[in-house]
Design a protein around this motif. Structure first.
Motif, short mmCIF file in Angstrom:
data_model
loop_
_atom_site.label_atom_id
_atom_site.label_comp_id
_atom_site.label_asym_id
_atom_site.label_seq_id
_atom_site.Cartn_x
_atom_site.Cartn_y
_atom_site.Cartn_z
N UNK A 1 1.21 -1.00 0.27
CA UNK A 1 0.02 0.00 0.32
C UNK A 1 1.11 1.45 -0.24
N UNK A 2 1.72 0.74 0.60
CA UNK A 2 2.95 2.00 0.70
C UNK A 2 3.89 2.21 -0.53
N UNK A 3 4.15 3.88 -0.95
CA UNK A 3 4.84 4.17 -2.12
C UNK A 3 6.78 3.49 -1.16
N UNK A 4 6.87 2.86 -2.54
CA UNK A 4 8.98 2.63 -2.21
C UNK A 4 9.18 4.28 -1.06
N UNK A 5 8.23 5.90 -2.11
CA UNK A 5 9.87 6.77 -1.72
C UNK A 5 8.81 7.00 0.17
N UNK B 1 10.14 7.42 5.25
CA UNK B 1 9.94 7.44 6.70
C UNK B 1 10.66 6.15 7.84
N UNK B 2 11.95 6.01 6.98
CA UNK B 2 12.92 4.92 7.49
C UNK B 2 14.02 5.84 8.06
N UNK B 3 14.43 6.94 7.03
CA UNK B 3 15.34 7.78 7.15
C UNK B 3 14.61 8.62 8.51
N UNK B 4 13.96 9.01 8.36
CA UNK B 4 13.02 9.76 10.37
C UNK B 4 13.51 9.29 10.76
#
Length: 206
Positions: free
Chosen positions: A153-157, A162-165
């Motif tokens: 459901x979530x786009x790769x970008x 979110x991973x960076x945050x």
């Protein structure tokens, strides 16, 4: 030539000699930016700085570029509950990362006469992860295997952002509480001898 100043202002149409003179006066480079224009367009700039900034922008764009990745997970139709939970955990992680997942059910021997086992397993997995992904390609038989593709459901970008945050938040927390991990380690070290001593002093049961 049509000359553009260092701040983007229009200087106007000037002869080459005048443009070179201005470049020397500003201690800048004279760079042709539109050779096919009539007249050609040149700009006064620090070419070394321009190349460096362009390279940095390209590097940042590559870093933020989202590549579509298809992960693969293989299961057997008669998988035991523990293995199923492990495999499902991998699928959940892939979908959270914004990746597609190709699920392959491998049939062997007499299992090939029971394709409904694989179909039910794929349906169960799709329902278990429906909050994170959807069935992009319905289950279909492919020789001895049955294949289904799940899309996130979530786009790769979005997943990358979110991973960076989350990583930045962990770094900020570690910087704000530098003694937190050290205190936890010391507490564990203090507890270890006490536990060993308690085991030593425990009375033996008859």
């Amino acid at each position: 030539m049509r000359l553009v100043g260092p701040s983007g202002e229009q200087v106007g149409i000037v002869p080459l000699a005048k443009a070179l003179e201005l470049a020397q006066e500003y201690d800048l480079d004279l760079v042709e930016v539109a050779a096919n224009a009539r007249p050609p367009v040149c700009k006064l700039m620090d070419y070394g700085k321009f190349k460096y900034e362009s390279a940095m922008k390209a590097r940042e764009a590559r870093k933020n570029q989202a590549h579509t990745v298809i992960k693969e997970m293989k299961l057997r139709p008669k998988i035991d509950p523990h293995d199923y939970d492990t495999k499902k955990g991998h699928v959940v992680r892939f979908l959270k990362q914004g990746d597609k997942v190709k699920i392959t059910i491998m049939f062997r021997g007499r299992e090939q006469s029971r394709p409904e086992l694989g179909y039910r397993l794929l349906q169960r997995l799709a329902e278990d992860v429906q909050d994170l992904g959807f069935v992009e390609s319905n289950p279909k038989q492919d020789g001895r295997n049955m294949i289904m593709v799940l899309g996130p459901h979530k786009k790769k970008t979005e997943a990358m952002a979110e991973a960076r945050q989350a990583q930045e938040a962990r770094k900020a927390d570690a910087k704000a509480n530098p003694g937190k991990s050290q205190n936890a380690a010391e507490a564990q070290a203090d507890e270890a001898p006490e536990a060993a001593e308690a085991q030593t002093e425990a009375p033996a049961e008859a």
